[in-house]
Design an enzyme around this catalytic site. Sequence first.
Site, short mmCIF file in Angstrom:
data_model
loop_
_atom_site.label_atom_id
_atom_site.label_comp_id
_atom_site.label_asym_id
_atom_site.label_seq_id
_atom_site.Cartn_x
_atom_site.Cartn_y
_atom_site.Cartn_z
N ARG A 48 0.88 -1.19 0.00
CA ARG A 48 0.00 0.00 0.00
C ARG A 48 0.90 1.22 0.00
O ARG A 48 1.74 1.38 0.89
CB ARG A 48 -0.90 -0.01 1.24
N GLU A 56 -11.20 5.77 -5.27
CA GLU A 56 -11.57 4.36 -5.36
C GLU A 56 -12.05 4.05 -6.78
O GLU A 56 -12.45 4.93 -7.54
CB GLU A 56 -12.68 4.05 -4.36
N ARG A 90 -0.51 -5.54 4.93
CA ARG A 90 0.07 -4.86 3.77
C ARG A 90 1.24 -4.00 4.22
O ARG A 90 1.18 -3.35 5.27
CB ARG A 90 -0.98 -3.97 3.09
#
Length: 218
Positions: A48, A56, A90
Amino acid sequence: MKKILILFITGLLSAFSWADDITGRVVSVHDGDTLILLTPEKKQIKIRLAAIDTPEIGQPYGKKAQKALSDLVFDKNLTARSNQKDQYGRFLAQLYLGGVWINAEMVKQGDAWVYRQHSRHTRDPLLLAFETQARKEKKGLWALPESQRVPPWEWRKSRWTQGKHISSLSEPSQWACGAKRTCSQMTSCEEARFYLKQCGISRLDINQNDIPCEKLCR
């Protein structure tokens, strides 16, 4: 020019202070700020991008942000510099393709916001300067009408709030405080929000951004 140079040096110092390097080839780009690295050991690592946030996929410009990141890094070997994982495992990382700082490139091109949910003292002044310049030049998402330029963290929060409202109209709450306490026990975003808001389980909001269990609520 002198001010920008100082900011650039400051940004490099902060970026290069990250502890662990992960090298590999980008084999998948999930959206504008998340990808998969394949290491030389054939291990897939989910990354990330730190300090930025992109629209998004369901938002205006979301697919363009995904394409922008893909154009920069897909099938290329790069270095992810990270000293932290999020609650979903992540790696939060600064990405480098040779001497190119990918996180900054996304902001400079107008494909990403500086992530405002981070506290003020952790925001990189160089990234903020790049965002200001991209906004002035109406690059990327900054060319959208203002009504469509919704920060992704606000868009996510609005979507979850609407979903919770619809759920509350259709049926009474089926959850009870004290029954669950961790994200691994949650089955939906609405359930996670109930335990955060109604039961005060603050551990569900590890980033303190009013968003519980981001793996469910993203």
